[in-house]
Motif scaffolding. Structure first.
Motif, PDB file in Angstrom:
ATOM      1  N   ALA A  84     -11.612  12.287  11.666  1.00 58.54           N
ATOM      2  CA  ALA A  84     -11.508  11.856  13.084  1.00 58.54           C
ATOM      3  C   ALA A  84     -10.974  13.205  13.916  1.00 58.54           C
ATOM      4  CB  ALA A  84     -10.221  10.970  13.096  1.00 58.54           C
ATOM      5  N   SER A 128      -4.845  -3.702  22.754  1.00 59.52           N
ATOM      6  CA  SER A 128      -3.539  -4.559  22.201  1.00 59.52           C
ATOM      7  C   SER A 128      -2.337  -3.594  21.803  1.00 59.52           C
ATOM      8  CB  SER A 128      -3.782  -5.527  21.126  1.00 59.52           C
ATOM      9  OG  SER A 128      -4.246  -4.811  20.085  1.00 59.52           O
ATOM     10  N   GLY A 170     -13.490   8.104  21.761  1.00 59.01           N
ATOM     11  CA  GLY A 170     -12.395   9.031  21.907  1.00 59.01           C
ATOM     12  C   GLY A 170     -11.162   8.538  21.175  1.00 59.01           C
ATOM     13  N   LEU A 171     -11.354   7.686  20.257  1.00 62.87           N
ATOM     14  CA  LEU A 171     -10.309   7.095  19.505  1.00 62.87           C
ATOM     15  C   LEU A 171     -10.076   7.804  17.844  1.00 62.87           C
ATOM     16  CD1 LEU A 171      -9.827   3.201  19.616  1.00 62.87           C
ATOM     17  CD2 LEU A 171      -8.169   5.214  20.245  1.00 62.87           C
ATOM     18  N   SER A 172      -8.935   8.035  17.467  1.00 60.12           N
ATOM     19  CA  SER A 172      -8.947   8.817  15.997  1.00 60.12           C
ATOM     20  C   SER A 172      -9.198   7.371  15.053  1.00 60.12           C
ATOM     21  CB  SER A 172      -7.738   9.515  15.644  1.00 60.12           C
ATOM     22  OG  SER A 172      -6.521   8.462  15.699  1.00 60.12           O
ATOM     23  N   ILE A 173      -9.210   6.247  15.632  1.00 62.47           N
ATOM     24  CA  ILE A 173      -9.061   4.898  14.709  1.00 62.47           C
ATOM     25  C   ILE A 173     -10.635   4.857  14.231  1.00 62.47           C
ATOM     26  CG2 ILE A 173      -8.991   2.319  14.590  1.00 62.47           C
ATOM     27  CD1 ILE A 173      -6.634   2.775  16.674  1.00 62.47           C
ATOM     28  N   ARG A 174     -10.862   4.873  12.862  1.00 63.12           N
ATOM     29  CA  ARG A 174     -12.304   4.990  12.475  1.00 63.12           C
ATOM     30  C   ARG A 174     -12.979   3.648  12.457  1.00 63.12           C
ATOM     31  NH1 ARG A 174     -14.451   9.287  12.940  1.00 63.12           N
ATOM     32  NH2 ARG A 174     -12.786   8.967  14.811  1.00 63.12           N
ATOM     33  N   ALA A 202      -8.645   4.906   3.784  1.00 59.66           N
ATOM     34  CA  ALA A 202      -8.093   6.275   3.357  1.00 59.66           C
ATOM     35  C   ALA A 202      -6.884   5.566   2.328  1.00 59.66           C
ATOM     36  CB  ALA A 202      -6.976   6.799   4.352  1.00 59.66           C
ATOM     37  N   LEU A 259      -9.770  -3.197  15.948  1.00 57.82           N
ATOM     38  CA  LEU A 259      -9.664  -1.689  15.678  1.00 57.82           C
ATOM     39  C   LEU A 259      -8.593  -1.664  14.343  1.00 57.82           C
ATOM     40  CD1 LEU A 259      -8.664  -0.244  19.252  1.00 57.82           C
ATOM     41  CD2 LEU A 259     -11.045  -0.301  18.039  1.00 57.82           C
ATOM     42  N   LYS A 312       1.150   0.854  17.064  1.00 59.69           N
ATOM     43  CA  LYS A 312       1.209  -0.818  16.996  1.00 59.69           C
ATOM     44  C   LYS A 312       2.517  -1.059  17.009  1.00 59.69           C
ATOM     45  CE  LYS A 312      -1.695  -4.318  14.949  1.00 59.69           C
ATOM     46  NZ  LYS A 312      -0.819  -5.403  14.935  1.00 59.69           N
ATOM     47  N   LEU A 335     -13.337  14.015  17.194  1.00 61.11           N
ATOM     48  CA  LEU A 335     -12.382  14.277  18.457  1.00 61.11           C
ATOM     49  C   LEU A 335     -12.412  15.714  19.095  1.00 61.11           C
ATOM     50  CD1 LEU A 335     -12.018  11.143  17.794  1.00 61.11           C
ATOM     51  CD2 LEU A 335      -9.870  11.308  18.820  1.00 61.11           C
ATOM     52  N   LYS A 383      -7.085   1.289  11.590  1.00 64.48           N
ATOM     53  CA  LYS A 383      -6.933   2.746  11.380  1.00 64.48           C
ATOM     54  C   LYS A 383      -7.090   2.708   9.913  1.00 64.48           C
ATOM     55  CE  LYS A 383      -3.291   5.963  11.948  1.00 64.48           C
ATOM     56  NZ  LYS A 383      -3.370   6.896  10.743  1.00 64.48           N
ATOM     57  N   SER A 384      -7.880   3.832   9.227  1.00 68.31           N
ATOM     58  CA  SER A 384      -8.265   3.801   7.791  1.00 68.31           C
ATOM     59  C   SER A 384      -7.266   3.872   6.911  1.00 68.31           C
ATOM     60  CB  SER A 384      -9.146   5.309   7.742  1.00 68.31           C
ATOM     61  OG  SER A 384     -10.064   5.453   8.255  1.00 68.31           O
ATOM     62  N   THR A 385      -6.058   4.181   7.218  1.00 70.77           N
ATOM     63  CA  THR A 385      -4.929   4.406   6.230  1.00 70.77           C
ATOM     64  C   THR A 385      -4.517   2.766   5.754  1.00 70.77           C
ATOM     65  OG1 THR A 385      -3.560   4.673   8.128  1.00 70.77           O
ATOM     66  CG2 THR A 385      -3.824   6.530   6.490  1.00 70.77           C
ATOM     67  N   GLU A 386      -4.912   1.675   6.591  1.00 68.35           N
ATOM     68  CA  GLU A 386      -4.619   0.566   6.619  1.00 68.35           C
ATOM     69  C   GLU A 386      -5.436  -0.422   5.678  1.00 68.35           C
ATOM     70  OE1 GLU A 386      -1.561   0.055   7.469  1.00 68.35           O
ATOM     71  OE2 GLU A 386      -1.281   1.302   9.333  1.00 68.35           O
ATOM     72  N   THR A 432     -14.221   2.827   6.821  1.00 65.28           N
ATOM     73  CA  THR A 432     -13.667   4.030   6.433  1.00 65.28           C
ATOM     74  C   THR A 432     -12.138   3.467   5.651  1.00 65.28           C
ATOM     75  OG1 THR A 432     -14.622   5.600   7.786  1.00 65.28           O
ATOM     76  CG2 THR A 432     -12.979   6.569   6.330  1.00 65.28           C
ATOM     77  N   THR A 434      -8.104  10.722  22.798  1.00 66.88           N
ATOM     78  CA  THR A 434      -8.285  12.012  23.690  1.00 66.88           C
ATOM     79  C   THR A 434      -8.191  11.326  25.033  1.00 66.88           C
ATOM     80  OG1 THR A 434     -10.668  11.628  23.593  1.00 66.88           O
ATOM     81  CG2 THR A 434      -9.772  13.416  22.155  1.00 66.88           C
ATOM     82  N   LEU A 461      -4.296   8.609  17.275  1.00 73.16           N
ATOM     83  CA  LEU A 461      -4.551   9.295  18.364  1.00 73.16           C
ATOM     84  C   LEU A 461      -5.978   9.043  19.491  1.00 73.16           C
ATOM     85  CD1 LEU A 461      -3.886  12.884  16.858  1.00 73.16           C
ATOM     86  CD2 LEU A 461      -2.304  11.217  18.271  1.00 73.16           C
ATOM     87  N   SER A 479      -5.792  -4.267  15.605  1.00 68.77           N
ATOM     88  CA  SER A 479      -5.590  -4.257  16.923  1.00 68.77           C
ATOM     89  C   SER A 479      -6.446  -4.667  17.680  1.00 68.77           C
ATOM     90  CB  SER A 479      -5.086  -2.466  17.338  1.00 68.77           C
ATOM     91  OG  SER A 479      -4.008  -2.210  16.692  1.00 68.77           O
ATOM     92  N   LYS A 492       0.820  -1.288   0.024  1.00 64.72           N
ATOM     93  CA  LYS A 492       0.025  -0.043   0.045  1.00 64.72           C
ATOM     94  C   LYS A 492       0.809   1.157  -0.083  1.00 64.72           C
ATOM     95  CE  LYS A 492      -4.448   1.140   2.341  1.00 64.72           C
ATOM     96  NZ  LYS A 492      -4.455   2.576   2.202  1.00 64.72           N
TER      97      LYS A 492
END
Lengths: 140, 140, 140
Positions: B114, B76, C74-78, C38, C129, B131, B118, C131-134, C36, B68, B66, C65, A131
């Motif tokens: 995001a 994990s 409160g996580l940026s992970i979508r 990215a 969990l 990670k 947030l 991340k969108s970029t993944e 989502t 908050t 991130l 994760s 990617k």
């Protein structure tokens, strides 16, 4: 300086497309393939990455996926390097797979389950998939 | 040599746990936090990474999430660096967020959605989450 | 074509937000969850990804994760897919964890240390969990 990052592919920048936050950088690898890196705009500016820059594309082994066969269609994954498996090391949960591609070798760390299911062994024709967001750049 | 990888955190290796394919390396950052990197066993052997090695932990901005608040439980994700947002740049799809942590600054590339959800802005207390498989090591 | 990528979640595109370089694509999974991705703007254009496109969301196991409990705030992970652990395989450094989620199974490759600390075992309620970029996309 030495990096734990197993995949270090030398090449030359052929284009830079800057956005506000991210930038995509296209690199012509010495092996002939074209690679796209999505890095921060800030990194492009700081390093002075531009057309003609000599770079190394850096990819952690855990970011390399493999597909069997010689081509893959309909994937958003920009970077597809065809090659041949040259070795497989099986661990308890993960496996390390070496793939000879034009211009060098790529190492993929994938689940041992994937190795079994795809029947990966020395000589298997595969495409290494990376990617764009997983490609970092080193400028010489 | 210059790297596009925005996050380069200096520290010292405090332990190495080798598996057949992968190894986990614990690093005490100069900022005082402990970081875990999951890299290939091969990289550990090639670079001679051992207790006491001076290293830099390298993390691409696209690999930093991130949360908050000041701490996160039950995750994990091994690496959790508390800090404070010092800047946000919004793009069309992505946003770049700077976070001051003990010993330096971390850059995260996350979706602009995001950031909005947030309510991230200068001064927001956050934890940068990384990670272990996304941490590479550079040995000096 | 067979992919080493363990997580292949079918769904339908519900929106595309293009930036200059990156784009975020929202996918309604067949299991009902929203995901989502990215990806590069170029991939969206090349593949003709638009509202209504049938796609598969592809996620490498090393990018997943886990959080204990049934939700995370409160996580940026979508991407947060609630589920139940159905199996754990321990290796020397890493572990493979299978999680049943609505519409399928997710595989996570995390450190064995995380498995121990979170007390993950068959039956544990977790949230996967990502991340969108993944998230990569395959268009049928």
């Amino acid at each position: 300086m030495a990096l734990s990052i197993r995949n270090q592919l030398p090449g030359t920048v052929v284009s830079v497309t800057p956005g506000a936050v991210m930038a995509t950088v296209k690199v012509r690898l010495d092996g002939g393939q074209e690679l796209t890196a999505a890095v921060t705009r800030e990194a492009v500016d700081d390093l002075g990455i531009a057309d003609g820059s000599a770079v190394r594309a850096l990819v952690k082994s855990t970011e390399v996926s493999l597909a069997t066969g010689s081509s893959v269609a309909g994937l958003s994954i920009r970077n597809q390097l065809p090659g041949t498996v040259t070795g497989v090391v099986m661990g308890g949960a993960m496996a390390g797979v070496k793939v000879a591609v034009a211009g060098g070798t790529v190492t993929a760390a994938i689940t041992k389950e994937a190795v079994a299911e795809l029947g990966l062994a020395e000589g298997t024709a595969v495409v290494a998939l990376i990617k764009s967001t997983e490609v970092a750049l080193e400028k010489g």
